[in-house]
Design an enzyme around this catalytic site. Structure first.
Site, PDB file in Angstrom:
ATOM      1  N   ASN A   3      61.784 -52.898  25.773  1.00  0.00           N
ATOM      2  CA  ASN A   3      62.181 -51.904  26.767  1.00  0.00           C
ATOM      3  C   ASN A   3      63.402 -52.371  27.538  1.00  0.00           C
ATOM      4  O   ASN A   3      63.586 -53.565  27.778  1.00  0.00           O
ATOM      5  CB  ASN A   3      61.035 -51.628  27.740  1.00  0.00           C
ATOM      6  CG  ASN A   3      59.911 -50.876  27.080  1.00  0.00           C
ATOM      7  OD1 ASN A   3      60.128 -49.870  26.421  1.00  0.00           O
ATOM      8  ND2 ASN A   3      58.694 -51.357  27.248  1.00  0.00           N
ATOM      9  N   GLU A  44      45.384 -65.173  15.167  1.00  0.00           N
ATOM     10  CA  GLU A  44      44.410 -65.941  14.397  1.00  0.00           C
ATOM     11  C   GLU A  44      45.017 -66.266  13.046  1.00  0.00           C
ATOM     12  O   GLU A  44      45.574 -65.390  12.381  1.00  0.00           O
ATOM     13  CB  GLU A  44      43.123 -65.145  14.199  1.00  0.00           C
ATOM     14  CG  GLU A  44      42.086 -65.868  13.369  1.00  0.00           C
ATOM     15  CD  GLU A  44      40.817 -65.062  13.162  1.00  0.00           C
ATOM     16  OE1 GLU A  44      39.823 -65.647  12.705  1.00  0.00           O
ATOM     17  OE2 GLU A  44      40.814 -63.841  13.442  1.00  0.00           O
ATOM     18  N   ARG A  60      54.686 -54.675  23.025  1.00  0.00           N
ATOM     19  CA  ARG A  60      55.879 -54.788  23.871  1.00  0.00           C
ATOM     20  C   ARG A  60      56.172 -56.267  24.075  1.00  0.00           C
ATOM     21  O   ARG A  60      55.242 -57.053  24.290  1.00  0.00           O
ATOM     22  CB  ARG A  60      55.651 -54.102  25.215  1.00  0.00           C
ATOM     23  CG  ARG A  60      55.589 -52.601  25.092  1.00  0.00           C
ATOM     24  CD  ARG A  60      55.316 -51.922  26.437  1.00  0.00           C
ATOM     25  NE  ARG A  60      55.326 -50.493  26.270  1.00  0.00           N
ATOM     26  CZ  ARG A  60      54.275 -49.779  25.863  1.00  0.00           C
ATOM     27  NH1 ARG A  60      53.129 -50.381  25.600  1.00  0.00           N
ATOM     28  NH2 ARG A  60      54.364 -48.479  25.719  1.00  0.00           N
TER      29      ARG A  60
END
Length: 129
Positions: free
Chosen positions: A56, A120, A9
């Site tokens: 959202n 990473e 999200r």
């Protein structure tokens, strides 16, 4: 069985697209509208694996907190020195600057995306004959 995608999200779609597409080189894929959110897929053209950004309609003011079980996304890159230049040009900074990791015989580094997810980067291992 085939691994398809991971979902995160995000609070600010444009900042996330700049990070994942402009910095890391993922390509925008399909975008879907659901009842309460948008799903924007980002594709790694080398592997076909995707990251699904969920935007959202109602996002917490402070964004989302990452669960304790999630660690990071890992990306292979050709040259961390070149990525370092790009990171600085784009106004990002390292969480952990590139360093040599003898256990894997290559350099790795870490940075955070706009929502504080850890990324990473692993420099491609080149074996010399």
């Amino acid at each position: 069985m085939k691994f398809l995608h991971s979902m995160i999200r995000v609070k600010d779609e444009e900042k996330s697209l700049r990070f994942y597409c402009d910095l890391l080189g993922l390509k925008k894929g399909k975008r879907i509208r659901l009842e309460d959110c948008y799903l924007q897929y980002l594709v790694d053209e080398n592997t076909g694996v995707e990251i699904e950004l969920t935007i959202n309609d109602e996002t917490p003011q402070d964004g989302y907190s990452t669960g304790r079980a999630f660690g990071h996304f890992a990306f292979e890159c050709e040259d961390l020195d070149e990525i370092d230049k790009k990171i600085k040009e784009m106004g990002y900074s390292w969480e952990i600057e590139p360093f040599y990791m003898p256990e894997v015989k290559t350099r790795i580094s870490f940075l955070l995306d706009p929502d504080n997810n850890e990324i990473e980067l692993i420099e491609k291992l080149v074996l010399l004959a």
